[in-house]
Every structure is written in C-alpha cells, then in structure tokens.
Design an enzyme around this catalytic site. Structure first.
Site, PDB file in Angstrom:
ATOM      1  N   LYS A 292       3.113   2.209   5.306  1.00  0.00           N
ATOM      2  CA  LYS A 292       1.844   2.078   6.052  1.00  0.00           C
ATOM      3  C   LYS A 292       1.345   0.636   5.929  1.00  0.00           C
ATOM      4  O   LYS A 292       0.973   0.023   6.930  1.00  0.00           O
ATOM      5  CB  LYS A 292       0.805   3.010   5.461  1.00  0.00           C
ATOM      6  CG  LYS A 292      -0.640   2.709   5.889  1.00  0.00           C
ATOM      7  CD  LYS A 292      -1.650   3.675   5.327  1.00  0.00           C
ATOM      8  CE  LYS A 292      -2.179   3.284   3.987  1.00  0.00           C
ATOM      9  NZ  LYS A 292      -3.227   2.250   3.989  1.00  0.00           N
ATOM     10  N   ASN A 293       1.389   0.101   4.714  1.00  0.00           N
ATOM     11  CA  ASN A 293       0.762  -1.202   4.473  1.00  0.00           C
ATOM     12  C   ASN A 293       1.605  -2.388   4.911  1.00  0.00           C
ATOM     13  O   ASN A 293       1.149  -3.526   4.846  1.00  0.00           O
ATOM     14  CB  ASN A 293       0.370  -1.322   2.995  1.00  0.00           C
ATOM     15  CG  ASN A 293      -0.777  -0.387   2.661  1.00  0.00           C
ATOM     16  OD1 ASN A 293      -1.368   0.220   3.568  1.00  0.00           O
ATOM     17  ND2 ASN A 293      -1.079  -0.230   1.394  1.00  0.00           N
TER      18      ASN A 293
ATOM     19  N   CYS B  70     -16.018   0.707   0.955  1.00  0.00           N
ATOM     20  CA  CYS B  70     -15.398   2.026   1.170  1.00  0.00           C
ATOM     21  C   CYS B  70     -15.397   2.742  -0.185  1.00  0.00           C
ATOM     22  O   CYS B  70     -15.949   2.246  -1.168  1.00  0.00           O
ATOM     23  CB  CYS B  70     -13.988   1.873   1.730  1.00  0.00           C
ATOM     24  SG  CYS B  70     -12.826   1.255   0.520  1.00  0.00           S
TER      25      CYS B  70
ATOM     26  N   ARG C 146     -15.314  -4.316  -0.183  1.00  0.00           N
ATOM     27  CA  ARG C 146     -14.052  -4.856   0.349  1.00  0.00           C
ATOM     28  C   ARG C 146     -14.353  -6.189   1.044  1.00  0.00           C
ATOM     29  O   ARG C 146     -14.382  -6.294   2.252  1.00  0.00           O
ATOM     30  CB  ARG C 146     -13.415  -3.872   1.331  1.00  0.00           C
ATOM     31  CG  ARG C 146     -13.162  -2.481   0.786  1.00  0.00           C
ATOM     32  CD  ARG C 146     -12.096  -2.400  -0.290  1.00  0.00           C
ATOM     33  NE  ARG C 146     -10.769  -2.741   0.151  1.00  0.00           N
ATOM     34  CZ  ARG C 146      -9.902  -1.876   0.704  1.00  0.00           C
ATOM     35  NH1 ARG C 146     -10.279  -0.646   0.909  1.00  0.00           N
ATOM     36  NH2 ARG C 146      -8.707  -2.271   1.074  1.00  0.00           N
TER      37      ARG C 146
ATOM     38  N   ASP D 288      -2.572   1.063  -6.102  1.00  0.00           N
ATOM     39  CA  ASP D 288      -2.411   2.240  -5.225  1.00  0.00           C
ATOM     40  C   ASP D 288      -1.658   3.377  -5.904  1.00  0.00           C
ATOM     41  O   ASP D 288      -1.543   4.461  -5.331  1.00  0.00           O
ATOM     42  CB  ASP D 288      -1.687   1.848  -3.934  1.00  0.00           C
ATOM     43  CG  ASP D 288      -2.538   0.943  -3.072  1.00  0.00           C
ATOM     44  OD1 ASP D 288      -2.009   0.362  -2.111  1.00  0.00           O
ATOM     45  OD2 ASP D 288      -3.733   0.782  -3.378  1.00  0.00           O
TER      46      ASP D 288
ATOM     47  N   ARG E 152      -4.159   9.790   6.519  1.00  0.00           N
ATOM     48  CA  ARG E 152      -4.161   8.364   6.864  1.00  0.00           C
ATOM     49  C   ARG E 152      -2.923   7.685   6.317  1.00  0.00           C
ATOM     50  O   ARG E 152      -2.415   6.742   6.885  1.00  0.00           O
ATOM     51  CB  ARG E 152      -5.404   7.688   6.271  1.00  0.00           C
ATOM     52  CG  ARG E 152      -6.699   8.105   6.906  1.00  0.00           C
ATOM     53  CD  ARG E 152      -7.818   7.203   6.470  1.00  0.00           C
ATOM     54  NE  ARG E 152      -7.439   5.802   6.633  1.00  0.00           N
ATOM     55  CZ  ARG E 152      -8.230   4.780   6.312  1.00  0.00           C
ATOM     56  NH1 ARG E 152      -9.418   5.011   5.809  1.00  0.00           N
ATOM     57  NH2 ARG E 152      -7.844   3.537   6.498  1.00  0.00           N
TER      58      ARG E 152
END
Ligand code: EPZ
Length: 423
Positions: free
Chosen positions: A22-23, A116, A121, A308, A400
């Site tokens: 994803k990243n 968030c 952020r 993460d 997500r």
C-alpha cells in the site's frame, strides 16, 4: 458498518500470499502524474486507499483504470491543481500530489492533513523541501497555496525530522526534483523500501536518481518522463502482520511472495520472543508455540523496527510471560489499541510513548472498536487467541490497508467471518 467476528483458539497453519505494498502504491500512483504517457502498475493491492487515490487522480484530470491487481494511469489531461480538505482528511497520502502538481502545473492548492488516530501528522518537512526547490508555499485557511511558475531548480537540503527522516517528505521532494533544473541532494532522506520503490519507478520512466535506500539521495533533473510498466514491491507490513499471527497462535505459517530482506528487525524480534523463523528468497516460514521471552522494542525509521508493526507486536506480547516494553519514537501517541486490548484482559500501561506490557495467561473475547489501520489489525490478532468470539467494529479501517484479511486468515484455519451491518 461491517464488523469482523473472530473466535480464538486455532493455531494457524498453511501458506498466505502477500499483496503489493500500500505504502509504495500510493506515492507511485501520484508519481505517475509526472509521466508524459500512460503508466501501468502491476501487483497493486485491492485496497480502499488505492481506490481513494484513483479518485483523487481522476479529480485532477488523469484517467485511471483499476483492473484486478493493476492500475492504468493516463496523465495526459492532468490539469487541476487542487485537493480539498475532505479528501486529504480521509487519506493523508493525498498530500503526495504536491510534488507532481508543482513539477507539471507550477501551482498547487492542497489542504493540510491535520491529525489522525495515531497523532499529529505535520508536513513541515514537505514544505521545507519544496521551498528549497524554489516553490513559494503559503499556509492560508488550512490550505497550502503553492506556486512554482518560474520552474523548480535543484538544491541541497536536509529533511531531518523529530524522529529522524520522513517517508512522505522524501517522496514528495523526490517527485518535485526529478524534472527540476539541475542537481538536487536530499540529506537525511528516508530509507524505507517504499521510498526505494518510488525511486525505482521514477527511474523506469527515465528519471536520474542515485542513492535511494541510503540517507543521501542525488537527483539530476531531466526534461521529461516517459510512460511505462512497473511492478510494485510486496507489502512488508502485511507480511509482518501474518508472521505475528502465525507466531502468537502457536501455528506453522509460510508467508509467500514477500521480501524477507525488508523485515530483518521484525524477524529478529520474533526470534527473540521465541518463534522459529526460516527464510528463502521470497518466503518466510514461522513456527510459534514457544513465545516465552519478554522483549524490548523501540520503533525507528527504516532499517529500524517499523512503527507500523508496533500494534501487532503489542498484541502478541500481551500474553508473553514477563514484562515487555515498546517504545514508540515515531508516533508517541500510537497506543490507541492498548485500551481495547486491556478490555480483553491484557495488562498494558502506556505513558509518554512507552507501553509496559505485563504478560497475562490469556485474553478474553470482547466487542472492540477499530480506530486506525494497524491498531485494528492488532485487535483481530488478539481475537485469534482470545477465549470466545471477539467482535471488531468499524473494520473499514482495516480495509484501507489489508486485502481481504478475513479470507486470508480463514484460509490459514482461523475461525473468522465478516458480518455486514445488515445482519
Ligand atoms: C508513512 O507515513 C506511512 N504512510 C505510515 O504508514 C508510516 O507509519 C510512516 O511513513 C512512518 O514509517 C504511507 O506511506 C502512506 P513520515 P508518513 O513522514 O510519510 C514526522 C500505515 O499504517 N514528520 O515518515 O506520513 C511525523 O510526525 C501508515 O500504513 C514531521 O515532523 O510518515 C512522524 O513523527 C501509518 N514533519 C515522523 O516524522 C513532516 O513534514 C515520520 O513521519 C513529516 C513527518
């Protein structure tokens, strides 16, 4: 809103195939705006964030087709230079369009992302780097108003943040610099594999980038970037999440189509807890069953232990005998999962960026609330070992960043199902 129901007690066994990152996919999709011809990305994950980014690029004028695990982007008509607050609020990675907008359109109006669930952020390093390239950026009414009508020019800069480097700032500045006039040198650049993949993608279009993966990246500006085809790297965080699932359930799991070399610190910590690990080129084999050693974890920029993976490890350590500690240096507030784990019977105290985890014998199932992507995954993992059936609410957070998590876990023998809100 869907929920995931998971009944604990099954040791996971079997093989799980890892999806694209994803990243890496998100910055690479925005970098495609720099190309003069269409770009085809393959091995892209089927995730909500990829669909959201596709909508962002379409709103800017690009044509985007999502076809199974590939994304085709035609940036020919990329012409709009504005991203509204409600888009950036939903997905912070939308700010990656800043670099391509300035490089291709010479202007940008992008909402500040705000905070968030894992904390503030900021994007001050993005702004610092883009200003170094000659862009004029002002903050007005919650938006960044930027212009580079005189064009961007190469510069030397330091993108040092409070916790070292910044993935987003490094990607954004790299995207702005590839067609700037002259040479750009980024010091204190982020070294994450996703930054490397974005650099490799840009080089496949004709960009001239040296040093990606080290803390100094040198970019020679070129006049134009071609189109092309690129395969996105495997998702190291998804892979790490399934490794933890295999270890903490006392299972025997093979994680396939991944990059073991991107998970060295995670594998080291899994072995330190007591899991048995073996790797080959693209597969990692984990056996749990003897997680008896408490450990200390400190999250750091890559190649250090990834933030993460912190929530997933906190889940696992909640039932490891003794006292473990997790120090979160990237997002000190990233412990939103602790309160929910304690409701399941864990004994964790988080304060000032450090979680002290006193291992308990077992967890008990409870209805828990998902909050941020990785915290939600951590609650599903806790449900895999809790006595009873855990209901994880608001699983849109998980969708997500994890492709069909309940299907992949079910294929490994977990008793898990997704229940849509109608039931
Ligand atoms: C990327 O976010 C990832 N997101 C995050 O993954 C990941 O946690 C993070 O990198 C760190 O590895 C994507 O790639 C889409 P940073 P990013 O800029 O780029 C501070 C997930 O779960 N900072 O490297 O936003 C910041 O506050 C997500 O997949 C500044 O101070 O992270 C943080 O403390 C969550 N100023 C640290 O740097 C800035 O201008 C690292 O942030 C930018 C960042």
């Amino acid at each position: 809103m869907d929920q995931i129901r998971v009944t604990g007690g099954k040791a996971l066994r079997g093989e799980v195939k890892i999806s694209g990152s994803k990243n890496a996919t998100l910055p690479i999709m925005t970098a495609a705006l720099l190309a003069e011809k269409p770009v085809t990305l393959t091995n892209t994950p089927l995730l909500q964030d990829v669909r959201t980014m596709a909508a962002v690029l379409q709103a800017l004028g690009a044509k985007v087709i999502l076809k199974d695990r590939s994304v085709i982007i035609d940036p020919t008509d990329f012409s709009r230079a504005e991203i509204p607050y409600d888009v950036v609020r939903k997905m912070r990675a939308s700010v990656y369009v800043l670099g391509p907008m300035l490089a291709r359109l010479g202007q940008a109006r992008v909402s500040l992302p705000g905070g968030c669930a894992i904390g503030p952020r900021p994007i001050d390093l993005h702004i610092k780097g883009l200003r170094a390239l000659g862009a004029d950026l002002q903050l007005k009414h919650g938006y960044i108003e930027a212009n580079a009508r005189k064009g961007l020019r190469g510069a030397e800069m330091w993108l040092e943040g409070p916790s070292g480097s910044s993935v987003g700032a490094t990607c954004n500045v790299m995207m702005a610099a590839v067609m700037a006039k002259g040479t750009t040198v980024i010091h204190a650049a982020a070294r994450e594999p996703e930054v490397c993949d974005t650099a490799e993608f840009l080089k496949s279009l004709g960009a001239r980038i040296e040093g990606a993966g080290s803390s100094t990246i040198t970019i020679e500006g070129v006049d134009r970037l071609d189109g092309g085809k690129y395969r996105v790297v495997a998702d190291r965080i998804e892979a790490g999440t399934y490794l933890v699932a295999g270890a903490m359930t006392g299972g025997d799991v093979k994680v396939c189509d991944c990059r073991p070399d991107h998970l060295e610190t995670v594998l080291e910590k899994l072995a330190e807890v007591g899991a048995e690990i073996s790797v080959d080129e693209t597969t990692i084999h984990v056996r749990g069953g003897n997680l008896s050693h408490p450990i200390a974890i400190r999250t750091l920029p890559y190649p250090g232990f990834p933030t993460d993976m912190q929530a997933q490890f906190t889940s696992m350590l909640s039932v490891v005998p003794g006292t473990s500690t997790v120090t979160e240096t990237i997002y000190p507030d990233r412990f939103i999962h602790v309160a929910e784990l304690n409701r399941m019977g864990a004994n964790i105290h988080a304060h000032a960026g450090v979680a002290t985890i006193h291992g308990v014998k077992s967890l008990s199932a409870a209805p828990v609330m998902a909050s941020d992507l990785r915290a939600s995954a951590a609650l599903v993992l806790a449900g895999l070992i809790a006595k009873g059936t855990t209901h994880v609410l608001r699983v849109y957070h998980i969708d997500r960043g994890y492709e069909s998590i309940e299907k992949k876990l079910s294929a490994l023998g977990a008793q898990i199902e997704r229940v849509s809100s109608r039931q």
